[in-house]
Design a protein around this motif. Structure first.
Motif, short mmCIF file in Angstrom:
data_model
loop_
_atom_site.label_atom_id
_atom_site.label_comp_id
_atom_site.label_asym_id
_atom_site.label_seq_id
_atom_site.Cartn_x
_atom_site.Cartn_y
_atom_site.Cartn_z
N HIS A 183 0.83 -1.22 0.00
CA HIS A 183 0.00 0.00 0.00
C HIS A 183 0.86 1.26 0.00
O HIS A 183 0.33 2.37 0.05
CB HIS A 183 -0.90 0.02 1.24
N GLY A 184 2.18 1.12 0.04
CA GLY A 184 3.05 2.29 0.06
C GLY A 184 3.75 2.45 1.40
O GLY A 184 3.74 1.56 2.26
N ILE A 185 4.35 3.63 1.59
CA ILE A 185 5.15 3.90 2.80
C ILE A 185 4.24 4.46 3.90
O ILE A 185 3.57 5.48 3.69
CB ILE A 185 6.25 4.94 2.48
N PRO A 186 4.23 3.81 5.07
CA PRO A 186 3.40 4.30 6.18
C PRO A 186 4.15 5.34 7.03
O PRO A 186 5.37 5.48 6.92
CB PRO A 186 3.16 3.02 7.00
N GLU A 187 3.42 6.01 7.91
CA GLU A 187 4.00 7.05 8.76
C GLU A 187 4.97 6.48 9.78
O GLU A 187 5.78 7.21 10.36
CB GLU A 187 2.89 7.81 9.48
N SER A 188 4.90 5.17 10.04
CA SER A 188 5.79 4.54 11.03
C SER A 188 7.18 4.26 10.45
O SER A 188 8.06 3.80 11.17
CB SER A 188 5.17 3.22 11.49
N PHE A 189 7.40 4.58 9.20
CA PHE A 189 8.69 4.31 8.55
C PHE A 189 9.80 5.12 9.25
O PHE A 189 9.56 6.24 9.71
CB PHE A 189 8.60 4.73 7.07
N THR A 190 11.01 4.55 9.29
CA THR A 190 12.09 5.23 10.03
C THR A 190 12.49 6.57 9.37
O THR A 190 12.53 6.67 8.14
CB THR A 190 13.34 4.33 10.14
N VAL A 191 12.79 7.55 10.23
CA VAL A 191 13.33 8.82 9.72
C VAL A 191 14.82 8.90 10.04
O VAL A 191 15.47 9.91 9.77
CB VAL A 191 12.62 10.06 10.33
N ASP A 192 15.36 7.83 10.62
CA ASP A 192 16.69 7.87 11.22
C ASP A 192 17.74 7.20 10.33
O ASP A 192 17.43 6.31 9.55
CB ASP A 192 16.59 7.13 12.56
N GLN A 193 18.98 7.64 10.49
CA GLN A 193 20.16 6.98 9.92
C GLN A 193 20.06 6.68 8.42
O GLN A 193 20.19 5.53 7.98
CB GLN A 193 20.45 5.69 10.70
N SER A 194 19.80 7.75 7.68
CA SER A 194 19.81 7.63 6.22
C SER A 194 20.23 8.99 5.66
O SER A 194 20.36 9.97 6.40
CB SER A 194 18.42 7.23 5.71
N LEU A 195 20.42 9.02 4.35
CA LEU A 195 20.85 10.26 3.68
C LEU A 195 19.61 11.10 3.34
O LEU A 195 18.72 10.62 2.62
CB LEU A 195 21.59 9.89 2.39
N HIS A 196 19.57 12.34 3.86
CA HIS A 196 18.36 13.15 3.72
C HIS A 196 18.48 14.30 2.72
O HIS A 196 17.48 14.83 2.27
CB HIS A 196 18.00 13.79 5.06
N SER A 197 19.70 14.77 2.45
CA SER A 197 19.99 16.07 1.84
C SER A 197 19.78 17.12 2.92
O SER A 197 19.06 16.88 3.91
CB SER A 197 19.13 16.41 0.61
N LEU A 198 20.39 18.28 2.73
CA LEU A 198 20.22 19.34 3.74
C LEU A 198 18.76 19.76 3.83
O LEU A 198 18.25 20.09 4.90
CB LEU A 198 21.11 20.53 3.41
N PHE A 199 18.08 19.73 2.69
CA PHE A 199 16.65 20.05 2.68
C PHE A 199 15.88 19.06 3.57
O PHE A 199 15.08 19.46 4.42
CB PHE A 199 16.13 19.99 1.24
N GLY A 200 16.15 17.76 3.38
CA GLY A 200 15.45 16.75 4.19
C GLY A 200 15.73 16.95 5.67
O GLY A 200 14.84 16.78 6.51
N ALA A 201 16.97 17.35 5.98
CA ALA A 201 17.33 17.54 7.40
C ALA A 201 16.64 18.78 7.97
O ALA A 201 16.14 18.76 9.11
CB ALA A 201 18.85 17.66 7.53
N SER A 202 16.57 19.86 7.19
CA SER A 202 15.91 21.07 7.73
C SER A 202 14.40 20.83 7.87
O SER A 202 13.77 21.30 8.83
CB SER A 202 16.19 22.30 6.85
N LYS A 203 13.83 20.07 6.94
CA LYS A 203 12.40 19.77 7.04
C LYS A 203 12.12 18.78 8.18
O LYS A 203 11.07 18.84 8.81
CB LYS A 203 11.88 19.20 5.71
#
Ligand SMILES: NC(=O)c1ccc[n+]([C@@H]2O[C@H](COP(=O)([O-])OP(=O)(O)OC[C@H]3O[C@@H](n4cnc5c(N)ncnc54)[C@H](O)[C@@H]3O)[C@@H](O)[C@H]2O)c1
Length: 356
Positions: free
Chosen positions: A163-183
């Motif tokens: 069904h796709g990516i749920p909200e419980s998916f990890t936000v930790d220990q991955s490459l975000h870009s500076l944009f992803g990190a500020s958001k």
């Protein structure tokens, strides 16, 4: 008493749609924008045309030329208006642009959000606060999900993500870009104001949000920019993953409609993945084919072997939590409808100079 809404980023795609949606439902609409998109992306990113459109469509619309980084300026507007709803959609929105402007990116996305939250806590703490977040808070962790290669797209091979990516998916220990990190910093703050201060906040982690009123540029607004290239006969560059990378696309009106549901029945510190879901997903190759069938023009493109840093290979949102919390909401605009509207808008803009 009249209902009022304060929208930041009101000249942008989401902000302008929200202004019109709530303005059409009897709200007094206040917008904050300083056309920073033209600073981030140059003249192609200019959003004044959209501001003029709002001023024409909504006679009571009040534009506030304020930078969300200006703490006192923001607080002044919130104190004056005391809005019954805040939609925070102002941002530096590009993954790729952020690396060249790290301070402007963080100051706008993270500090700007803190400025808005604190102003809200001081002056209208019971009003729902809806924050536009992004699926980039998950960094490139979705790329670790096993994939199957289909003729025109990548697809999840793990049935847990059918069904796709749920909200419980990890936000930790991955490459975000500076944009992803500020958001991600902003997303955490919005949740914290919900939990710590007991305010009705929510984060909408957007997939590809789109519509006819996007000022699409190469670095932000994939479908809008693709349609622009198609209509103007310009070359579109496809970056890596064989052009089979998958995005889920949602019309800005469907985004505004969800916000209305949240306003009517707010919750605390919520997080939702807001995209088109599996039904409105497509790869770049599929999007180009759809574009050609709608416009009747061949899509000129060049394949560049390197993918964008941290770019998702396959991402679509699991919409089940949104639908469970707000059963009256659903996606109304299909992908072909969205593409038709965007192509028509670029055709109209191409014949109307200057843009209006
Ligand atoms: N469009 C997408 O595909 C997408 C996907 C995921 C998340 N989002 C998020 O949704 C929100 C809205 O995106 P959008 O596509 O409407 O972007 P947009 O660039 O069209 O609109 C943002 C608006 O904010 C304004 N702005 C930027 N910095 C500002 C500042 N410092 N002060 C005042 N105004 C400022 C810009 O001038 C622009 O009009 C953003 O938070 C973005 O990160 C968008």
């Amino acid at each position: 008493m009249r209902k009022s809404i304060l929208v930041t980023g009101s000249n942008g795609l989401i902000g302008s749609e929200v202004c019109l949606y709530f303005g059409g439902r009897g709200f007094d609409v206040h917008g904050i924008d300083n056309n920073q998109r033209a600073v981030f992306f140059g003249p192609q990113g200019d959003t004044r045309w959209n501001q003029r459109r709002l001023q024409q469509a909504l006679p009571r619309f009040q534009h506030h030329e304020v930078d969300v980084r200006d703490r006192a300026g923001v607080e002044g507007v919130v104190a004056d208006v005391e809005p019954g709803l805040i939609v925070h959609a102002a941002a530096q929105p590009s993954h790729d642009r952020a690396a060249a402007i790290p301070f402007a990116d963080f100051d706008t996305n993270a500090v700007g959000t803190l400025n808005m939250l604190e102003a809200a806590r001081r002056h209208c703490r019971d009003s729902p606060f809806i924050h536009m977040s992004t699926n980039k808070v998950y960094g490139d962790a979705p790329n670790r999900i096993p994939l199957t290669e289909l003729p025109t797209r990548w697809e999840y091979a793990d049935p847990n993500f059918a069904h796709g990516i749920p909200e419980s998916f990890t936000v930790d220990q991955s490459l975000h870009s500076l944009f992803g990190a500020s958001k991600l910093a902003a997303d955490g703050l919005v949740q914290e104001y919900g939990r710590y201060f007991d305010m009705p906040t929510c984060c909408l982690r957007g997939g590809c949000l789109t519509g006819p009123h996007h000022s699409g540029v190469e670095l932000h607004g994939f479908l809008s920019y693709l349609a622009k290239c198609n209509v103007e006969g310009q070359e579109y560059k496809v970056y890596g993953y064989k052009g089979k990378q998958v995005r889920d696309n949602i019309h800005s009106e469907d985004v505004a409609a969800f916000m209305y549901q949240f306003y009517e029945s707010p919750r605390r510190a919520e997080v939702y993945n807001l995209g088109g879901g599996k039904d409105n997903s497509c790869s770049i190759l599929e999007a180009m084919e759809l574009m050609e069938s709608v416009s009747g023009r061949r899509q000129v493109y060049r394949y560049v072997d390197d993918n964008r840093v941290g770019d998702h290979i396959c991402y679509y949102s699991d919409l089940r939590k949104m639908k469970a919390h707000y059963p009256a909401w659903s996606i109304r605009k299909s992908l072909p409808q969205i593409v038709s509207e965007i192509v028509r808008a670029w055709q109209e803009r191409a014949t109307a100079m200057p843009r209006a």
